[in-house]
Write a protein that holds these residues in place. Sequence first.
Motif, mmCIF file in Angstrom:
data_model
loop_
_atom_site.group_PDB
_atom_site.id
_atom_site.type_symbol
_atom_site.label_atom_id
_atom_site.label_comp_id
_atom_site.label_asym_id
_atom_site.label_seq_id
_atom_site.Cartn_x
_atom_site.Cartn_y
_atom_site.Cartn_z
ATOM 1 N N ILE A 1 1.279 -1.547 0.200
ATOM 2 C CA ILE A 1 0.243 -0.160 -0.002
ATOM 3 C C ILE A 1 0.967 1.039 -0.352
ATOM 4 O O ILE A 1 1.196 1.619 1.049
ATOM 5 C CB ILE A 1 -1.008 -0.037 1.485
ATOM 6 C CG1 ILE A 1 -1.543 -1.409 1.151
ATOM 7 C CG2 ILE A 1 -1.579 1.143 1.184
ATOM 8 C CD1 ILE A 1 -2.561 -1.052 0.174
ATOM 9 N N PRO A 2 1.126 1.960 -1.596
ATOM 10 C CA PRO A 2 1.432 3.394 -0.786
ATOM 11 C C PRO A 2 1.561 4.473 0.656
ATOM 12 O O PRO A 2 0.440 4.650 0.738
ATOM 13 C CB PRO A 2 1.059 3.832 -2.275
ATOM 14 C CG PRO A 2 0.183 3.329 -2.380
ATOM 15 C CD PRO A 2 -0.363 1.974 -2.191
ATOM 16 N N THR A 3 2.540 4.224 0.849
ATOM 17 C CA THR A 3 2.306 4.906 2.363
ATOM 18 C C THR A 3 3.126 6.801 1.488
ATOM 19 O O THR A 3 3.552 7.008 1.209
ATOM 20 C CB THR A 3 3.436 3.960 2.982
ATOM 21 O OG1 THR A 3 3.008 3.408 2.930
ATOM 22 C CG2 THR A 3 3.607 5.420 4.773
ATOM 23 N N VAL A 4 2.453 7.525 2.258
ATOM 24 C CA VAL A 4 2.682 8.405 2.148
ATOM 25 C C VAL A 4 2.887 9.396 3.665
ATOM 26 O O VAL A 4 2.255 9.158 5.056
ATOM 27 C CB VAL A 4 1.305 9.972 2.165
ATOM 28 C CG1 VAL A 4 2.152 11.291 2.048
ATOM 29 C CG2 VAL A 4 0.902 9.732 0.438
ATOM 30 N N LEU A 5 4.257 9.706 3.717
ATOM 31 C CA LEU A 5 4.557 10.516 5.611
ATOM 32 C C LEU A 5 4.830 11.866 5.313
ATOM 33 O O LEU A 5 4.765 13.020 4.228
ATOM 34 C CB LEU A 5 5.946 10.546 5.422
ATOM 35 C CG LEU A 5 6.693 10.534 7.271
ATOM 36 C CD1 LEU A 5 7.352 9.389 7.676
ATOM 37 C CD2 LEU A 5 7.503 11.886 7.314
ATOM 38 N N LEU A 6 3.134 12.316 5.843
ATOM 39 C CA LEU A 6 3.539 14.211 6.199
ATOM 40 C C LEU A 6 4.771 14.626 7.483
ATOM 41 O O LEU A 6 4.144 14.049 8.729
ATOM 42 C CB LEU A 6 2.241 14.409 6.677
ATOM 43 C CG LEU A 6 1.484 13.981 5.687
ATOM 44 C CD1 LEU A 6 -0.432 13.734 6.665
ATOM 45 C CD2 LEU A 6 1.236 13.866 4.109
ATOM 46 N N SER A 7 4.793 16.477 7.427
ATOM 47 C CA SER A 7 6.077 16.565 8.285
ATOM 48 C C SER A 7 5.303 17.582 8.440
ATOM 49 O O SER A 7 5.406 18.248 7.438
ATOM 50 C CB SER A 7 7.541 15.974 8.100
ATOM 51 O OG SER A 7 8.815 16.254 8.721
ATOM 52 N N ASN A 8 4.983 18.019 9.765
ATOM 53 C CA ASN A 8 4.915 19.282 10.185
ATOM 54 C C ASN A 8 6.332 20.860 10.016
ATOM 55 O O ASN A 8 6.540 20.626 10.382
ATOM 56 C CB ASN A 8 3.646 19.560 11.041
ATOM 57 C CG ASN A 8 3.751 17.866 11.522
ATOM 58 O OD1 ASN A 8 3.570 17.282 10.662
ATOM 59 N ND2 ASN A 8 4.043 17.248 12.289
ATOM 60 N N SER A 9 4.757 21.852 10.270
ATOM 61 C CA SER A 9 5.751 23.337 10.458
ATOM 62 C C SER A 9 5.733 23.159 12.430
ATOM 63 O O SER A 9 5.500 22.922 12.597
ATOM 64 C CB SER A 9 5.379 23.995 9.349
ATOM 65 O OG SER A 9 3.571 24.432 9.492
ATOM 66 N N LEU A 10 6.487 24.183 12.165
ATOM 67 C CA LEU A 10 6.697 24.570 13.309
ATOM 68 C C LEU A 10 6.075 25.446 14.046
ATOM 69 O O LEU A 10 5.193 25.799 13.312
ATOM 70 C CB LEU A 10 7.723 26.010 13.422
ATOM 71 C CG LEU A 10 8.331 26.617 14.954
ATOM 72 C CD1 LEU A 10 8.886 25.223 15.847
ATOM 73 C CD2 LEU A 10 9.833 27.408 14.460
ATOM 74 N N CYS A 11 5.218 24.919 15.369
ATOM 75 C CA CYS A 11 4.252 24.294 16.243
ATOM 76 C C CYS A 11 3.107 24.241 15.711
ATOM 77 O O CYS A 11 2.300 24.918 16.252
ATOM 78 C CB CYS A 11 4.327 26.092 16.811
ATOM 79 S SG CYS A 11 3.160 26.942 17.726
#
Length: 301
Positions: free
Chosen positions: A38-48
């Motif tokens: 299953i294609p996996t998408v990783l989400l990476s956040n902004s500061l705060c």
Amino acid sequence: MSLNSTVSQLQLRDGRQLSYQISGPAPKPSSSGPSDSIPTVLLSNSLCAPFHTWDHYVSILHGHKFRVIQYDQVGHGGSTVNSSEVDGTTFNSLANDVLQLLDALQVRKVHAWIGISMGAATGIYFCAQNPGRVERLVICDTISCSPNAIGIPDPFEARVAAARKDGHINDIVEQTIVRWFSEPWREMNEAEVQRMRNIMLKTQIEGFAACCRALQDKEFDLRPLAGKLGGAVEKVMLVVGENDANLPQTMAELREQIQAGFDSLGKGGKVRWAIIKGAGHVSVVDGLEEYSQHVTQFLEA
């Protein structure tokens, strides 16, 4: 069948806890080891901004049959911070946290890393250090280097000092909301502004300070890494909010550097570009519809 979307904790090698969540279609069990079926998408956040910032877009990704990994960077959301290590936080260490997470989850290859602001910078560092581990990289609304690296005023030190003096993150959150989202948008989207405020208030002061240290680090510079991405990932997309200060210009320059690296390897045409009309620094929030059209199309191309 869907994965349990409850929040989990991973103990990192230095003893910190990394908060994360996996949701969406579950891969088929395999007796031979971990499955990337299953294609996996990783989400990476902004500061705060802890990982629930992405929740509206996560629902869209699920609708397109993607599995999603969300995580909180050091001292944000449910992730802990070691006060003794705050000043040593760098984009190398932030990228290493994600490497430990993916290894623990036995995710050998990520279909896409989507990062906003410092989450985009972390993605560039990660991909440069781990060629082939990410297939597609989406770089959203990021500065190209530390202000200290080019001798311009550093906005981060004063913000950290103010938060420590106040003993809370409240004022930082309010100032950030004003910088990120235009006044007309805030007035028309009061519920969404309050949702973001509630999420952001979960940021710990020392977690905020730690991530600011990474942004202040004189070694933080994406430009030397840009040309290396062609040998590390298959495709890149850059996305920026139309109203995000000078980032439409500086990210266009970053795009040229990335494209030059792809061209040198005979991989021309692999770098895409989108400006989200009317959006600010976190365009997945105030530009969700247009953002999702551009980015989801890139994920499926």
